[in-house]
Design an enzyme around this catalytic site. Structure first.
Site, PDB file in Angstrom:
ATOM      1  N   ARG A 205     -10.803   3.937  -4.548  1.00  0.00           N
ATOM      2  CA  ARG A 205     -10.546   3.891  -5.981  1.00  0.00           C
ATOM      3  C   ARG A 205     -11.446   2.844  -6.642  1.00  0.00           C
ATOM      4  NH1 ARG A 205      -5.584   3.929  -3.333  1.00  0.00           N
ATOM      5  NH2 ARG A 205      -4.245   5.741  -3.723  1.00  0.00           N
ATOM      6  N   LYS A 228      -3.189   0.107  -3.787  1.00  0.00           N
ATOM      7  CA  LYS A 228      -2.249   0.608  -4.784  1.00  0.00           C
ATOM      8  C   LYS A 228      -0.834   0.708  -4.233  1.00  0.00           C
ATOM      9  CE  LYS A 228      -1.565   4.509  -7.947  1.00  0.00           C
ATOM     10  NZ  LYS A 228      -2.125   5.810  -8.419  1.00  0.00           N
ATOM     11  N   HIS A 311      -3.068   7.598   2.108  1.00  0.00           N
ATOM     12  CA  HIS A 311      -1.945   8.473   1.764  1.00  0.00           C
ATOM     13  C   HIS A 311      -0.931   8.512   2.911  1.00  0.00           C
ATOM     14  CE1 HIS A 311      -4.790  10.229  -1.234  1.00  0.00           C
ATOM     15  NE2 HIS A 311      -3.675  10.335  -1.929  1.00  0.00           N
ATOM     16  N   TYR A 320      -5.948  16.239  -3.632  1.00  0.00           N
ATOM     17  CA  TYR A 320      -7.336  15.835  -3.818  1.00  0.00           C
ATOM     18  C   TYR A 320      -8.313  16.734  -3.064  1.00  0.00           C
ATOM     19  CZ  TYR A 320      -5.882  11.439  -5.999  1.00  0.00           C
ATOM     20  OH  TYR A 320      -5.358  10.490  -6.849  1.00  0.00           O
TER      21      TYR A 320
END
Length: 342
Positions: A205, A228, A311, A320
């Site tokens: 990211r 995140k 993930h 994605y």
């Protein structure tokens, strides 16, 4: 009638009363039975009297920002949203001027529908989630309300997920627009361009790339101590990613130095300008994650890919993965030998 009972953590008081056709339930735990009884009695009286806080939403938003937003990774964006909530016009008045006790579900519906006329449903849903938590804290913890008007508010229907990828000719155009033909890469434009290429190689990211320090860089991977989802992870580097990183770092080896030394806001503005200059439509920086994950899926097993991207839910990873029918057919045929065909 309140219910008082002993628990492992003290004395719990539970109150349930009907107010305007709705059941108001509240429970709180105290050190002593006496404290629980006093609280329950006072709360029942306040329900009967219809009393509630006169705090304005501006005051509530400010308190939430100070007590709940502070210290979060997304503190800045949360505070920005709270301040904007206060400025939003609802039925001809700034939302921040409403007393929290006078806010009805109808007011929230008016606010939601107003925002749907300005931004995408996904953005409104995120804002509703924040506002929902503000009212939940105000009701359950700060006791500013007897009933939570957010409980009856419905979030907008989810829009179709984004499937945009980044194509080779677009990569060339954006690289040119961000001056990557000239070296060394030292300007904000060039650093943004390097981030763009690096994201396609690693599926990282934007914020993760900006946060990299030299101390996090090993020969063939980057260690991300904060992500995140609050879990550290190691991101493997392709030879192309190593090449990009070496170019952007140059001779800067200080452990605290950030190779991609540019702010998120500058990166966003610079990238948007480059996309426009390149004549490309509907491309966001985050689309690099779709492109990167689709490319990496050709080379890594699914569990390894999930470790790379961070993930934990494979269904989220699937959102994605954007391989086209032709790409899948090519992989299928390349993996099928002639003697397997009947």
């Amino acid at each position: 009638m309140a219910t008082i009972q002993k628990t492992a953590h003290g004395w719990q008081a539970q109150v349930a009363r009907r107010v305007n056709g709705k059941t108001v339930r509240k429970a709180k735990t105290f050190k002593s039975k006496r404290e629980a009884q006093v609280w329950a009695r006072e709360f029942e009286v306040s329900i009967s009297a219809g009393t509630a806080s006169d705090d304005t939403l501006q005051q509530v938003f400010d308190r939430y920002a100070a007590e709940r937003s502070r210290g979060k990774k997304g503190e800045r964006w949360e505070v920005i949203r709270l301040n904007r909530f206060a400025r939003d016009m609802v039925s001809g008045r700034p939302f921040g001027e409403y007393k929290i006790c006078e806010v009805k579900t109808a007011d929230l519906v008016a606010w939601r529908d107003m925002r749907l006329g300005e931004v995408q449903p996904a953005s409104v849903s995120r804002e509703i989630n924040l506002l929902r938590h503000v009212f939940s804290v105000a009701t359950d913890e700060w006791e500013l309300l007897q009933t939570n008007p957010m409980k009856s508010l419905k979030s907008p229907r989810r829009a179709k997920r984004r499937t945009r990828r980044v194509y080779d000719d677009e990569i060339e155009k954006i690289s040119a627009a961000l001056d990557l033909d000239a070296e060394p890469w030292v300007t904000k434009k060039q650093i943004t361009g390097a981030m763009f290429l690096f994201a396609i190689e690693t599926a990282m990211r934007s914020g993760e790339i900006i946060g990299i320090q030299n101390r996090h860089v090993a020969k063939w991977h980057i260690h991300l101590p904060e992500t995140k989802n609050d879990h550290a992870r190691d991101v493997p580097l392709s030879s192309r990613a190593v090449e990009i990183l070496d170019k952007i770092r140059g001779n800067r080896t200080d452990p605290d130095q950030r190779p991609f030394d540019v702010g998120e806001r500058v990166r966003d503005t610079t990238f948007r300008t480059a996309v426009g200059r390149a004549g490309i439509e509907n491309l966001h920086f985050h689309d690099t994650r779709h492109e990167a994950i689709t490319r990496l899926a050709k080379r890594l097993p699914i569990l390894d890919l999930a470790r790379v991207t961070g993930h934990k839910n494979l269904n989220e990873l699937l959102t994605y993965y954007e391989a086209s029918g032709d790409e899948l057919a090519e992989r299928l045929n390349s993996a099928t030998s002639s003697d397997e065909i009947r």
